[in-house]
Every structure is written in structure tokens, then in C-alpha cells.
Write a protein that holds these residues in place. Structure first.
Motif, PDB file in Angstrom:
ATOM      1  N   HIS A  18      66.225  14.534  -5.685  1.00  0.00           N
ATOM      2  CA  HIS A  18      67.523  13.963  -6.080  1.00  0.00           C
ATOM      3  C   HIS A  18      67.788  14.166  -7.572  1.00  0.00           C
ATOM      4  O   HIS A  18      68.942  14.237  -7.988  1.00  0.00           O
ATOM      5  CB  HIS A  18      67.610  12.478  -5.731  1.00  0.00           C
ATOM      6  N   LYS A  19      66.742  14.261  -8.366  1.00  0.00           N
ATOM      7  CA  LYS A  19      66.906  14.533  -9.796  1.00  0.00           C
ATOM      8  C   LYS A  19      67.322  15.984 -10.025  1.00  0.00           C
ATOM      9  O   LYS A  19      67.916  16.302 -11.047  1.00  0.00           O
ATOM     10  CB  LYS A  19      65.610  14.230 -10.555  1.00  0.00           C
ATOM     11  N   GLN A  20      67.010  16.854  -9.054  1.00  0.00           N
ATOM     12  CA  GLN A  20      67.304  18.280  -9.171  1.00  0.00           C
ATOM     13  C   GLN A  20      68.609  18.692  -8.520  1.00  0.00           C
ATOM     14  O   GLN A  20      69.204  19.689  -8.896  1.00  0.00           O
ATOM     15  CB  GLN A  20      66.172  19.109  -8.559  1.00  0.00           C
ATOM     16  N   LYS A  21      69.030  17.960  -7.494  1.00  0.00           N
ATOM     17  CA  LYS A  21      70.225  18.355  -6.738  1.00  0.00           C
ATOM     18  C   LYS A  21      70.942  17.121  -6.194  1.00  0.00           C
ATOM     19  O   LYS A  21      70.322  16.084  -6.008  1.00  0.00           O
ATOM     20  CB  LYS A  21      69.851  19.302  -5.598  1.00  0.00           C
ATOM     21  N   PRO A  22      72.219  17.228  -5.931  1.00  0.00           N
ATOM     22  CA  PRO A  22      72.977  16.054  -5.496  1.00  0.00           C
ATOM     23  C   PRO A  22      72.671  15.596  -4.060  1.00  0.00           C
ATOM     24  O   PRO A  22      72.814  14.421  -3.754  1.00  0.00           O
ATOM     25  CB  PRO A  22      74.438  16.505  -5.608  1.00  0.00           C
ATOM     26  N   HIS A  23      72.255  16.521  -3.209  1.00  0.00           N
ATOM     27  CA  HIS A  23      71.993  16.171  -1.816  1.00  0.00           C
ATOM     28  C   HIS A  23      70.611  16.658  -1.410  1.00  0.00           C
ATOM     29  O   HIS A  23      70.213  17.763  -1.776  1.00  0.00           O
ATOM     30  CB  HIS A  23      73.033  16.807  -0.884  1.00  0.00           C
ATOM     31  N   VAL A  24      69.899  15.834  -0.652  1.00  0.00           N
ATOM     32  CA  VAL A  24      68.572  16.186  -0.176  1.00  0.00           C
ATOM     33  C   VAL A  24      68.573  16.130   1.348  1.00  0.00           C
ATOM     34  O   VAL A  24      69.048  15.169   1.943  1.00  0.00           O
ATOM     35  CB  VAL A  24      67.501  15.220  -0.736  1.00  0.00           C
ATOM     36  N   ARG A  25      68.034  17.195   1.945  1.00  0.00           N
ATOM     37  CA  ARG A  25      67.892  17.262   3.400  1.00  0.00           C
ATOM     38  C   ARG A  25      66.423  17.437   3.744  1.00  0.00           C
ATOM     39  O   ARG A  25      65.607  17.755   2.883  1.00  0.00           O
ATOM     40  CB  ARG A  25      68.696  18.434   3.955  1.00  0.00           C
ATOM     41  N   SER A  26      66.098  17.271   5.007  1.00  0.00           N
ATOM     42  CA  SER A  26      64.712  17.425   5.459  1.00  0.00           C
ATOM     43  C   SER A  26      64.156  18.792   5.111  1.00  0.00           C
ATOM     44  O   SER A  26      62.995  18.919   4.726  1.00  0.00           O
ATOM     45  CB  SER A  26      64.610  17.191   6.973  1.00  0.00           C
ATOM     46  N   ILE A  27      64.972  19.818   5.238  1.00  0.00           N
ATOM     47  CA  ILE A  27      64.515  21.175   4.937  1.00  0.00           C
ATOM     48  C   ILE A  27      64.117  21.309   3.470  1.00  0.00           C
ATOM     49  O   ILE A  27      63.150  22.016   3.132  1.00  0.00           O
ATOM     50  CB  ILE A  27      65.565  22.244   5.326  1.00  0.00           C
ATOM     51  N   ASP A  28      64.812  20.612   2.582  1.00  0.00           N
ATOM     52  CA  ASP A  28      64.467  20.630   1.156  1.00  0.00           C
ATOM     53  C   ASP A  28      63.084  20.009   0.937  1.00  0.00           C
ATOM     54  O   ASP A  28      62.283  20.513   0.138  1.00  0.00           O
ATOM     55  CB  ASP A  28      65.505  19.862   0.334  1.00  0.00           C
ATOM     56  N   ILE A  29      62.832  18.924   1.640  1.00  0.00           N
ATOM     57  CA  ILE A  29      61.536  18.245   1.540  1.00  0.00           C
ATOM     58  C   ILE A  29      60.439  19.161   2.066  1.00  0.00           C
ATOM     59  O   ILE A  29      59.384  19.307   1.441  1.00  0.00           O
ATOM     60  CB  ILE A  29      61.562  16.914   2.317  1.00  0.00           C
ATOM     61  N   ALA A  30      60.676  19.789   3.207  1.00  0.00           N
ATOM     62  CA  ALA A  30      59.695  20.692   3.813  1.00  0.00           C
ATOM     63  C   ALA A  30      59.354  21.832   2.855  1.00  0.00           C
ATOM     64  O   ALA A  30      58.176  22.168   2.667  1.00  0.00           O
ATOM     65  CB  ALA A  30      60.215  21.238   5.139  1.00  0.00           C
TER      66      ALA A  30
END
Length: 124
Positions: A18-30
Motif C-alpha cells: 500500500h505504501k508503493q501503490k494505491p491498490h493491492v490485490r492477491s496477485i500483488d501479494i503473491a
């Protein structure tokens, strides 16, 4: 309810993303954690059911108040422990790895003492 180390890691990762981008999805976490999509999906569903995160209709993940509190605590520990170790002369890579392990088991009392000590250490 007790949150395990893996849950803390996911919450910290969501905070970092969240500090890097406005939206976080599961794929981002993976991608960030280098975990499989099914593993992340399972963890995200558990965190959601435990009230640590919310997921909107577009699949965007947001930390709840309790999730944010845990994530900020772990992130603060990681940051300060890593800084402490690097100021002692430990390589950044090793300090980050060790901080990641220590941040989940150190007592609040010990961490606060280290944090206070780090604040008073001279910059190198």
C-alpha cells in the motif's frame, strides 16, 4: 484470537504494498512474497474472516483498523531491528533477514529498549 507469524507477514506485506501503490490485490501479494496464488488466496480469506482485511468488489485488499495496527507494529519492529543490526555492522541483507525472524518473537519490552537505543546511536 492469536495471529500467527505467517498472518503477520501477510499483513506487513499488504502495508508495504500500500505504501508503493494505491491498490493491492492477491496477485500483488503473491508476486511480492513469491508465494503461489492458491496459498495467498487461502491466507487472504483467513485474514478476511478474522477481520484483519477487507476486500472490495474489484478484489482490492485494505487493512482494517485491527489489521493496520498489527501491520504497523510488525513493520516498525522490522525497520528498527534492521537498522539496529546494520548500525552494528551487519550487512543489509543479513540484517533484513534476521529482523524478519526476530520481529515476530521479541517481547514488547525488549523491542522498546532496542528502539530507544537505536534512536540514540550515532549515524555511521
Amino acid at each position: 484470537m492469536t495471529l500467527h507469524e505467517s498472518g503477520e507477514m501477510y499483513l506487513e506485506t499488504i502495508l508495504i504494498l500500500h505504501k508503493q501503490k494505491p491498490h493491492v490485490r492477491s496477485i500483488d501479494i503473491a508476486e511480492y512474497m513469491n508465494y503461489s496464488k492458491p496459498s495467498v488466496s487461502r491466507a487472504v480469506n483467513l485474514l478476511k474472516s478474522e477481520g484483519y482485511i477487507s476486500i472490495d468488489g474489484s478484489g482490492y485488499i485494505t487493512l482494517t483498523e485491527s489489521g493496520s495496527a498489527v501491520a504497523e507494529k510488525i513493520y516498525d519492529r522490522h525497520t528498527n531491528l534492521s537498522l539496529y543490526l546494520t548500525r552494528l555492522g551487519v550487512s543489509k541483507e543479513t540484517a533484513d533477514k534476521d529482523a524478519c525472524a526476530i520481529e515476530h518473537v521479541i517481547s514488547d519490552e525488549s523491542f522498546e529498549a532496542i528502539k530507544k537505543h537505536v534512536a540514540n546511536m550515532p549515524l555511521q
